[in-house]
Design an enzyme around this catalytic site. Sequence first.
Site, PDB file in Angstrom:
ATOM      1  CB  SER A 282      -1.150   0.286   1.334  1.00 25.05           C
ATOM      2  OG  SER A 282      -1.519   1.094   1.774  1.00 25.05           O
ATOM      3  CE1 TYR A 295      -3.746  -2.215   5.473  1.00 22.08           C
ATOM      4  CE2 TYR A 295      -2.685   0.669   4.927  1.00 22.08           C
ATOM      5  CZ  TYR A 295      -3.214  -0.757   3.944  1.00 22.08           C
ATOM      6  OH  TYR A 295      -3.446  -0.764   3.161  1.00 22.08           O
TER       7      TYR A 295
HETATM    8  N1  NAP Z   1      -8.534  -0.683  -0.845  1.00 18.70           N
HETATM    9  C1  NAP Z   1      -7.668  -0.344  -0.498  1.00 18.70           C
HETATM   10  O1  NAP Z   1      -7.956   1.636  -0.807  1.00 18.70           O
HETATM   11  C2  NAP Z   1      -6.339  -0.437  -0.283  1.00 18.70           C
HETATM   12  C3  NAP Z   1      -5.090   0.219  -0.428  1.00 18.70           C
HETATM   13  C4  NAP Z   1      -4.406   0.020  -0.754  1.00 18.70           C
HETATM   14  C5  NAP Z   1      -4.327  -1.245   0.173  1.00 18.70           C
HETATM   15  N2  NAP Z   1      -5.077  -1.958  -0.415  1.00 18.70           N
HETATM   16  C6  NAP Z   1      -4.532  -3.226   0.401  1.00 18.70           C
HETATM   17  O2  NAP Z   1      -5.096  -4.344  -1.123  1.00 18.70           O
HETATM   18  C7  NAP Z   1      -5.602  -5.410   0.216  1.00 18.70           C
HETATM   19  C8  NAP Z   1      -7.017  -6.341  -0.477  1.00 18.70           C
HETATM   20  O3  NAP Z   1      -7.800  -5.108   0.215  1.00 18.70           O
HETATM   21  P1  NAP Z   1      -8.751  -4.922  -0.192  1.00 18.70           P
HETATM   22  O4  NAP Z   1      -8.943  -3.222  -0.615  1.00 18.70           O
HETATM   23  O5  NAP Z   1      -9.233  -6.007  -2.105  1.00 18.70           O
HETATM   24  O6  NAP Z   1     -10.328  -4.817   0.290  1.00 18.70           O
HETATM   25  P2  NAP Z   1     -11.238  -6.373   0.867  1.00 18.70           P
HETATM   26  O7  NAP Z   1     -12.315  -6.331  -0.104  1.00 18.70           O
HETATM   27  O8  NAP Z   1     -11.873  -5.901   1.937  1.00 18.70           O
HETATM   28  O9  NAP Z   1     -10.139  -7.283   0.561  1.00 18.70           O
HETATM   29  C9  NAP Z   1      -9.306  -7.757   1.203  1.00 18.70           C
HETATM   30  C10 NAP Z   1      -9.569  -9.651   1.476  1.00 18.70           C
HETATM   31  O10 NAP Z   1      -8.734  -9.723   2.710  1.00 18.70           O
HETATM   32  C11 NAP Z   1      -9.230 -11.006   2.898  1.00 18.70           C
HETATM   33  N3  NAP Z   1      -9.501 -10.918   4.521  1.00 18.70           N
HETATM   34  C12 NAP Z   1      -8.811  -9.888   5.498  1.00 18.70           C
HETATM   35  N4  NAP Z   1      -8.518 -10.373   6.334  1.00 18.70           N
HETATM   36  C13 NAP Z   1      -7.943 -11.178   6.602  1.00 18.70           C
HETATM   37  C14 NAP Z   1      -7.321 -12.493   7.522  1.00 18.70           C
HETATM   38  N5  NAP Z   1      -7.094 -11.974   8.831  1.00 18.70           N
HETATM   39  N6  NAP Z   1      -7.529 -13.860   7.039  1.00 18.70           N
HETATM   40  C15 NAP Z   1      -7.625 -14.103   5.746  1.00 18.70           C
HETATM   41  N7  NAP Z   1      -8.333 -13.012   4.695  1.00 18.70           N
HETATM   42  C16 NAP Z   1      -8.452 -11.827   4.788  1.00 18.70           C
HETATM   43  C17 NAP Z   1     -10.641 -10.697   2.780  1.00 18.70           C
HETATM   44  O11 NAP Z   1     -11.837 -11.490   2.814  1.00 18.70           O
HETATM   45  P3  NAP Z   1     -12.722 -11.664   4.366  1.00 18.70           P
HETATM   46  O12 NAP Z   1     -12.880 -11.049   5.127  1.00 18.70           O
HETATM   47  O13 NAP Z   1     -13.141 -13.099   3.486  1.00 18.70           O
HETATM   48  O14 NAP Z   1     -11.414 -12.660   5.154  1.00 18.70           O
HETATM   49  C18 NAP Z   1     -10.722  -9.765   1.427  1.00 18.70           C
HETATM   50  O15 NAP Z   1     -11.239 -11.332   0.988  1.00 18.70           O
HETATM   51  C19 NAP Z   1      -6.169  -5.454   1.676  1.00 18.70           C
HETATM   52  O16 NAP Z   1      -3.931  -6.252   1.978  1.00 18.70           O
HETATM   53  C20 NAP Z   1      -5.113  -4.078   1.927  1.00 18.70           C
HETATM   54  O17 NAP Z   1      -4.827  -3.208   2.751  1.00 18.70           O
HETATM   55  C21 NAP Z   1      -6.402  -2.094  -0.212  1.00 18.70           C
END
Ligand code: NAP
Length: 426
Positions: A282, A295
């Site tokens: 990120s 985070y």
């Molecule tokens: N969206 C943003 O603005 C953004 C920006 C920079 C980086 N990111 C990074 O992108 C990645 C994906 O996030 P996203 O934006 O796609 O959000 P999201 O839609 O909430 O997806 C997060 C995924 O991670 C899984 N997850 C979370 N905690 C977990 C755990 N303890 N064990 C197993 N699975 C887990 C969730 O599934 P379950 O809840 O079903 O377990 C879900 O599939 C993350 O690492 C996040 O930090 C996001």
Amino acid sequence: MREWLRVVFAGRPAWMNAIFLFCVYMAAIYVPWDLFLKPVERDEEVWFGILFHGTAAKLLALPHWFVYGAGAYGFLRMRPFLWPWAPLYVLQIAIGMVVWAWLYTDGWGPRLAGAVAAVAFGALAGALHRARPLFRGGPRNLRERYGRFALVTGASSGIGAAFARELAAQGLDLVLTARRAEPLEAVAESLRREYGVEVRTLVGDLAEPGEAEAVADAVRDLDLGVVVQNAGSGDAGAFATRDPDRLRELCLVHAATPAVLTRLLLPGMLARGRGSVLFTGSLAGAQPLPWHAVYSAAKGFQRLLGEALFVELRGTGVDVLVVEPGTTRTAFQQRAGELPHGGDPPEEVVRTALEALGRQPSVIPGWLRWLRTQVVVRLLPRSLAAFLAGARMRRLLPPERVGPLPTARAAPGPAPGGPDGAGPPA
Ligand SMILES: NC(=O)c1ccc[n+]([C@@H]2O[C@H](COP(=O)([O-])OP(=O)(O)OC[C@H]3O[C@@H](n4cnc5c(N)ncnc54)[C@H](OP(=O)(O)O)[C@@H]3O)[C@@H](O)[C@H]2O)c1
């Protein structure tokens, strides 16, 4: 140093490396000197063979700066935008040679020299035109290059689901993980139906002890080519008010588990001599991010881990990449407790990551975000960057998540922990 140079100059023929170096020289040294140090009255600039002087020349140096800057970056990353712009620009120089010799020289000798130079530049334009396949972005056939299966953690929604979709579209069979079985199975089923690939699912919490080992066991016998360590979540708000268990979970999911899982999966990839590991980092990991402190620290860990492994694993056939998205349109914001604030589509993050895989240790989707990050991280003092990031973060949070504020300093009596008796904000 030698290995770094090898990485920088790999993937291009020698003549193209020469153009790349020329662009770097022009963008970093010559044009800035020309623009900022050369007196206006002595300035000259040539476009399409026409000579410009003085203020017009100064102004026309700006598009030259842009062209050479874009060229330096484009050749460094072998970006697809270079075709057809690079051959067209060189063709413009070839034509300019003839025009210039005709307009500004007398006699056949100099005009012949102009024509010879035009032929040479024309040949270069032709070579760049034929080199189109080199400007292809990332590896096209991931399955052929890395292996049959891809493992995507956190595939039940957002960026992970977008990774799974793109990898399935490229013909890879998948192993998808998440905690929520229902949305995970829905993603898996739609990919089986649409792309006819094999999709296995693993339900589990990557913050639980032994989960990395369980995932590694489940994929041990597969020809695992692509590993996307993507699972994660945020918990925005004042550090002093966060649930300690949740903070532990963030550290485990973003830092410890990806490190251990990578360690467990690497021997198989190294034995096969091919494979790739991507981390969804990120931009929050590029600098301190107050109100997302843990985070941000955990994403910083992921970034350094991936960039270090990129270097360690050069030459083994295993590529490593950290993709560092900024705000992305997923459930993340809402789940982290932030106010909704839009962002890039997750597909954009995936496209950028797969294009950069095998070419560089980390990538930031979106050139504007990239530029902003370079300015903030490389030019500003770290403490100022932290204050600016904190100010923005506070605007993205509901008030109840922002407190407690430093006004607690005014509280009477000595507080524990602080040398001045003020202590940390309570
Ligand atoms: N969206 C943003 O603005 C953004 C920006 C920079 C980086 N990111 C990074 O992108 C990645 C994906 O996030 P996203 O934006 O796609 O959000 P999201 O839609 O909430 O997806 C997060 C995924 O991670 C899984 N997850 C979370 N905690 C977990 C755990 N303890 N064990 C197993 N699975 C887990 C969730 O599934 P379950 O809840 O079903 O377990 C879900 O599939 C993350 O690492 C996040 O930090 C996001």
